[in-house]
Design an enzyme around this catalytic site. Structure first.
Site, PDB file in Angstrom:
ATOM      1  CG  HIS A 159      35.973  45.888  34.328  1.00 41.20           C
ATOM      2  ND1 HIS A 159      36.338  47.119  33.824  1.00 41.20           N
ATOM      3  CD2 HIS A 159      35.395  46.153  35.522  1.00 41.20           C
ATOM      4  CE1 HIS A 159      36.007  48.062  34.673  1.00 41.20           C
ATOM      5  NE2 HIS A 159      35.416  47.510  35.712  1.00 41.20           N
ATOM      6  CG  ASN A 187      35.930  47.162  29.941  1.00 39.21           C
ATOM      7  OD1 ASN A 187      35.405  46.686  30.945  1.00 39.21           O
ATOM      8  ND2 ASN A 187      37.190  47.545  29.913  1.00 39.21           N
ATOM      9  CD  GLU A 203      39.978  46.958  32.551  1.00 36.84           C
ATOM     10  OE1 GLU A 203      38.861  46.657  32.092  1.00 36.84           O
ATOM     11  OE2 GLU A 203      40.302  48.129  32.838  1.00 36.84           O
ATOM     12  CG  ASP A 262      38.268  45.643  42.548  1.00 34.40           C
ATOM     13  OD1 ASP A 262      37.663  46.080  43.541  1.00 34.40           O
ATOM     14  OD2 ASP A 262      37.808  45.711  41.401  1.00 34.40           O
TER      15      ASP A 262
END
Ligand SMILES: N[C@@H]1[C@@H](O)[C@H](O)[C@@H](COP(=O)(O)O)O[C@@H]1O
Length: 243
Positions: A136, A134, A141, A67
């Site tokens: 990801h 979280n 996400e 990314d």
């Protein structure tokens, strides 16, 4: 899924570097899927040490990062491209033309299409992953479709906070609001996946990944369907595991 629980960050980094180096030594022309974040930093140092001491060569290796922040040029000190040059590429003999990071500063659809084409032409032998607090992976996400390919995503507030704390001197306003990330489907196509997680704030998503139900609320849980996944966690990240 192979789960390895170790004492601390240093041991996790040593174990992770062994898995990466085994792939590179068995296939000196391997395609490596690489990751950023604080977690792989020590593992990259160990790969550089091995390159210097044992001569492991990366001259025929190609790399593909997960990314990149949207809006940052590769030369920006907070870009993931810059991170990779600093923490790994400058210390090994990889050819810069063999290094690939999504283009965060180009036209969005073109950048995504180019990256998907590149991944289709260069199957990844091992994909390294960290995990967000979280759940990801890459910057996929919670809520991202498991069928996703490289796309632009809006970052969650909690993700921007985590990354501000670690890399932007706590200044959340400096953290880009969007990123371009490989999709979950791209990640699932890697022949082997290595996920490394350390620290208490990773315990919840690790519990779902290892023991929970597959759900798009925790993107890493998609890996339950992958046939060759190694998960390396320290005691803190393993602290909620019960089985
Ligand atoms: N896009 C990256 C992820 O690829 C990484 O896994 C995550 C965890 O980072 P850390 O290792 O610093 O906890 O951070 C970022 O969000």
């Amino acid at each position: 899924m192979k789960l390895i629980i170790v004492e601390n960050y240093e041991e996790a980094s040593v174990e992770a570097s062994k898995v990466m180096l085994e792939v590179v030594k068995n296939n000196p022309a391997a395609n490596l899927g690489l990751a950023t974040g604080s977690t792989p930093i020590r593992m990259y140092e160990l790969m550089i040490e091995d390159h210097k001491e044992n001569g492991t060569s990366y001259k025929d290796i190609k790399s593909f990062n997960l990314d990149e922040y949207f809006g940052l040029e590769a030369s920006h000190p907070q870009s993931y491209h810059y991170f990779m040059n600093k923490h790994l590429f400058s210390g090994i003999d990889i050819k810069l033309e063999n290094v690939h990071v999504p283009n965060g500063a180009g036209e969005i659809q073109e950048s995504c299409d180019d990256y998907n084409k590149l991944l289709a032409e260069n199957p990844i032998d091992i994909q390294l992953l960290g995990i967000g607090s979280n759940g990801h992976i890459g910057f996929n996400e919670p809520g991202t479709s498991f069928d996703s390919v490289t796309h632009m995503i809006e970052l969650k507030e909690s993700t921007r906070q985590d990354n501000a704390r670690l890399f932007f001197d706590g200044k959340i306003d400096d953290v880009p609001t969007h990123a371009i990330t490989m999709g979950i489907s791209n990640i699932m196509q890697a022949k082997k996946v290595l996920l490394v997680a350390c620290g208490e704030n990773k315990a919840e998503p690790i519990k779902v990944l290892v023991e929970g139900q597959k759900t798009t609320d925790v993107p890493a849980s998609a890996l339950q369907d992958h046939s060759d996944v190694v998960v390396i966690v320290d005691k803190a990240a393993a602290s909620l595991l019960t089985k």
